[in-house]
Write a protein that holds these residues in place. Sequence first.
Motif, PDB file in Angstrom:
ATOM      1  N   ARG A  60       0.829  -1.206   0.000  1.00 57.43           N
ATOM      2  CA  ARG A  60       0.000   0.000   0.000  1.00 57.43           C
ATOM      3  C   ARG A  60       0.867   1.262   0.000  1.00 57.43           C
ATOM      4  NH1 ARG A  60      -5.698  -0.799   3.130  1.00 57.43           N
ATOM      5  NH2 ARG A  60      -6.220   0.762   1.580  1.00 57.43           N
ATOM      6  N   THR A  61       1.994   1.201   0.679  1.00 56.47           N
ATOM      7  CA  THR A  61       2.912   2.338   0.673  1.00 56.47           C
ATOM      8  C   THR A  61       3.444   2.591  -0.736  1.00 56.47           C
ATOM      9  OG1 THR A  61       3.589   1.962   2.972  1.00 56.47           O
ATOM     10  CG2 THR A  61       5.083   3.231   1.582  1.00 56.47           C
ATOM     11  N   LYS A  62       3.831   1.519  -1.415  1.00 57.62           N
ATOM     12  CA  LYS A  62       4.314   1.657  -2.788  1.00 57.62           C
ATOM     13  C   LYS A  62       3.208   2.177  -3.703  1.00 57.62           C
ATOM     14  CE  LYS A  62       7.782  -2.029  -2.434  1.00 57.62           C
ATOM     15  NZ  LYS A  62       8.177  -3.378  -2.918  1.00 57.62           N
ATOM     16  N   ALA A  63       1.972   1.726  -3.470  1.00 65.15           N
ATOM     17  CA  ALA A  63       0.848   2.185  -4.286  1.00 65.15           C
ATOM     18  C   ALA A  63       0.618   3.683  -4.104  1.00 65.15           C
ATOM     19  CB  ALA A  63      -0.416   1.408  -3.928  1.00 65.15           C
ATOM     20  N   GLN A  64       0.749   4.155  -2.881  1.00 64.39           N
ATOM     21  CA  GLN A  64       0.588   5.586  -2.631  1.00 64.39           C
ATOM     22  C   GLN A  64       1.686   6.390  -3.324  1.00 64.39           C
ATOM     23  OE1 GLN A  64      -1.893   7.429  -1.111  1.00 64.39           O
ATOM     24  NE2 GLN A  64      -2.962   5.460  -1.254  1.00 64.39           N
ATOM     25  N   GLN A  65       2.865   5.831  -3.390  1.00 69.54           N
ATOM     26  CA  GLN A  65       3.948   6.496  -4.110  1.00 69.54           C
ATOM     27  C   GLN A  65       3.640   6.578  -5.610  1.00 69.54           C
ATOM     28  OE1 GLN A  65       7.252   4.010  -2.987  1.00 69.54           O
ATOM     29  NE2 GLN A  65       7.539   5.019  -0.998  1.00 69.54           N
ATOM     30  N   GLU A  66       3.040   5.524  -6.146  1.00 68.01           N
ATOM     31  CA  GLU A  66       2.641   5.531  -7.552  1.00 68.01           C
ATOM     32  C   GLU A  66       1.525   6.548  -7.798  1.00 68.01           C
ATOM     33  OE1 GLU A  66       3.864   3.072 -10.532  1.00 68.01           O
ATOM     34  OE2 GLU A  66       5.088   4.348  -9.240  1.00 68.01           O
ATOM     35  N   ILE A  67       0.588   6.646  -6.877  1.00 62.83           N
ATOM     36  CA  ILE A  67      -0.485   7.630  -6.994  1.00 62.83           C
ATOM     37  C   ILE A  67       0.091   9.044  -7.023  1.00 62.83           C
ATOM     38  CG2 ILE A  67      -2.438   8.657  -5.759  1.00 62.83           C
ATOM     39  CD1 ILE A  67      -3.148   5.786  -4.831  1.00 62.83           C
ATOM     40  N   ALA A  68       1.044   9.298  -6.147  1.00 59.93           N
ATOM     41  CA  ALA A  68       1.676  10.620  -6.110  1.00 59.93           C
ATOM     42  C   ALA A  68       2.426  10.903  -7.411  1.00 59.93           C
ATOM     43  CB  ALA A  68       2.618  10.708  -4.918  1.00 59.93           C
ATOM     44  N   ARG A  69       3.136   9.899  -7.911  1.00 60.72           N
ATOM     45  CA  ARG A  69       3.898  10.076  -9.150  1.00 60.72           C
ATOM     46  C   ARG A  69       2.983  10.370 -10.325  1.00 60.72           C
ATOM     47  NH1 ARG A  69       5.086   7.020 -13.509  1.00 60.72           N
ATOM     48  NH2 ARG A  69       4.057   5.150 -12.653  1.00 60.72           N
ATOM     49  N   LEU A  70       1.921   9.575 -10.463  1.00 60.84           N
ATOM     50  CA  LEU A  70       1.007   9.756 -11.591  1.00 60.84           C
ATOM     51  C   LEU A  70       0.204  11.044 -11.463  1.00 60.84           C
ATOM     52  CD1 LEU A  70      -0.159   6.054 -12.003  1.00 60.84           C
ATOM     53  CD2 LEU A  70       1.194   7.381 -13.641  1.00 60.84           C
ATOM     54  N   SER A  71      -0.139  11.413 -10.244  1.00 60.35           N
ATOM     55  CA  SER A  71      -0.872  12.665 -10.039  1.00 60.35           C
ATOM     56  C   SER A  71      -0.043  13.852 -10.515  1.00 60.35           C
ATOM     57  CB  SER A  71      -1.233  12.839  -8.561  1.00 60.35           C
ATOM     58  OG  SER A  71      -2.139  11.844  -8.134  1.00 60.35           O
ATOM     59  N   GLU A  72       1.224  13.849 -10.160  1.00 62.12           N
ATOM     60  CA  GLU A  72       2.111  14.926 -10.599  1.00 62.12           C
ATOM     61  C   GLU A  72       2.270  14.932 -12.112  1.00 62.12           C
ATOM     62  OE1 GLU A  72       6.764  16.411  -9.900  1.00 62.12           O
ATOM     63  OE2 GLU A  72       5.911  14.772  -8.689  1.00 62.12           O
ATOM     64  N   LEU A  73       2.418  13.731 -12.681  1.00 60.30           N
ATOM     65  CA  LEU A  73       2.588  13.600 -14.128  1.00 60.30           C
ATOM     66  C   LEU A  73       1.354  14.104 -14.871  1.00 60.30           C
ATOM     67  CD1 LEU A  73       4.367  12.451 -16.467  1.00 60.30           C
ATOM     68  CD2 LEU A  73       3.123  10.286 -16.152  1.00 60.30           C
ATOM     69  N   TRP A  74       0.175  13.689 -14.411  1.00 65.79           N
ATOM     70  CA  TRP A  74      -1.056  14.073 -15.096  1.00 65.79           C
ATOM     71  C   TRP A  74      -1.354  15.561 -14.927  1.00 65.79           C
ATOM     72  CZ3 TRP A  74      -4.788   9.509 -13.508  1.00 65.79           C
ATOM     73  CH2 TRP A  74      -4.307   8.320 -14.083  1.00 65.79           C
ATOM     74  N   ALA A  75      -1.026  16.110 -13.775  1.00 64.31           N
ATOM     75  CA  ALA A  75      -1.244  17.543 -13.562  1.00 64.31           C
ATOM     76  C   ALA A  75      -0.391  18.369 -14.513  1.00 64.31           C
ATOM     77  CB  ALA A  75      -0.935  17.902 -12.109  1.00 64.31           C
ATOM     78  N   ARG A  76       0.778  17.835 -14.847  1.00 61.84           N
ATOM     79  CA  ARG A  76       1.691  18.549 -15.741  1.00 61.84           C
ATOM     80  C   ARG A  76       1.366  18.315 -17.215  1.00 61.84           C
ATOM     81  NH1 ARG A  76       6.595  16.003 -14.742  1.00 61.84           N
ATOM     82  NH2 ARG A  76       6.325  14.790 -16.670  1.00 61.84           N
ATOM     83  N   ASP A  77       1.106  17.043 -17.575  1.00 60.86           N
ATOM     84  CA  ASP A  77       0.986  16.674 -18.994  1.00 60.86           C
ATOM     85  C   ASP A  77      -0.442  16.385 -19.442  1.00 60.86           C
ATOM     86  OD1 ASP A  77       3.723  16.866 -19.015  1.00 60.86           O
ATOM     87  OD2 ASP A  77       4.053  14.711 -18.769  1.00 60.86           O
ATOM     88  N   GLY A  78      -1.386  16.442 -18.541  1.00 62.72           N
ATOM     89  CA  GLY A  78      -2.769  16.130 -18.902  1.00 62.72           C
ATOM     90  C   GLY A  78      -3.157  14.729 -18.475  1.00 62.72           C
ATOM     91  N   GLN A  79      -4.403  14.568 -18.085  1.00 60.27           N
ATOM     92  CA  GLN A  79      -4.888  13.288 -17.564  1.00 60.27           C
ATOM     93  C   GLN A  79      -5.446  12.411 -18.675  1.00 60.27           C
ATOM     94  OE1 GLN A  79      -7.780  15.409 -15.170  1.00 60.27           O
ATOM     95  NE2 GLN A  79      -9.453  14.250 -16.121  1.00 60.27           N
ATOM     96  N   PRO A  80      -5.496  11.093 -18.448  1.00 63.41           N
ATOM     97  CA  PRO A  80      -6.107  10.195 -19.438  1.00 63.41           C
ATOM     98  C   PRO A  80      -7.629  10.330 -19.425  1.00 63.41           C
ATOM     99  CG  PRO A  80      -5.472   8.965 -17.496  1.00 63.41           C
ATOM    100  CD  PRO A  80      -4.964  10.368 -17.296  1.00 63.41           C
TER     101      PRO A  80
END
Length: 362
Positions: A60-80
């Motif tokens: 779950r800790t690793k999953a939260q890290q992935e959520i944070a990574r993708l959230s930052e990515l999508w905020a910058r480059d646009g969401q799917p």
Amino acid sequence: MRIAFYAPLKSPNHPVASGDRQMARMLVKALRSYGHNVEIVSELRGFLREPVQENFDALRTKAQQEIARLSELWARDGQPDLWFSYHPYYKAPDLIGPELASTFTIPYVTAEASYSNRRNSGLWAETQALVAQSVEQAALNICFTHRDRQGLAEAIPNAALGMLAPFIDTSAFLKTPPRSAPARLVTVAMMRPGDKLASYGMLAKALGLIGHLPWTLSVVGDGPAREDVTALFAGLPAERIEWLGAIEPAAVPEFLYGGGIYVWPGFGEAYGVAYLEAQAAGLPVVAQDIAGVPEVVRHGETGFLTPPGDVSAFAAAIERLLTREDERAALSQAARRFVLDERSLDTAATRLADLLAKVASS
């Protein structure tokens, strides 16, 4: 559409071949064939072999890290436009997609999600609750078998459900006509404890009952239970059995074309991609009427499904195909037509596109 694809059990990029990896890859290919931009957004494997709380907490800790990574990515480059989760179940819940889909207000879709009341104890009860929540949240849950559909409908009455029949990429089978090697039995299966080992055991016992017939058996597969598997066949003539080990997926069609009958009992099979591949090569199947096998083999039309656990019936079905050439040939032709006409990637892609179009327009 721009689709975020995630397979918590096993990524399409995972180095170890399996039916799960193969289906994940075919889903990606089917989606892309309709012009969708499909991105495998995470390689995090959410598989828990045993219900150990410490391991789940770390996951779950690793999953939260992935959520944070993708959230930052999508905020910058646009969401799917959509999140597509393949095969979430109690041992591999999707710990990433539901939160991201909710945060970014995009549709959440699952394929081959499953739910079993038998698993509702200890940590598995917690992971199943997460699966149930994601299924209820989903704009659509695509079921590959009626058994899975029924399980979801009973556990989560409000779930939005759709059907997509199991399929394969038939391109490798289209140009080569079936060949006749009726006495050569073949199977493709991993060698691991549990259901796989039980299936090998049943196959060995069945072959022991028809030693008077001139069959040979060729086996593709390897794994941690290899020694246990070969020991099960120790009482059979060694010259009749060919152990080929693991081969590249691209080599499987040619192997199947060299056979006459596909034999695999199928304990615990969700459905079994290998059954579809065998039929595409023109091999009638002998399997059990168990789990998801009836979703991919038509009894009396493309092969024979025998009562679960009945070794004698399984042996008799093999003997029938070995001794009745006309019937074997008829089932061979029907098996090939069934897969090429109804279970191809193109057919599945069209169905998948229709399902997702309804999600996008809702």
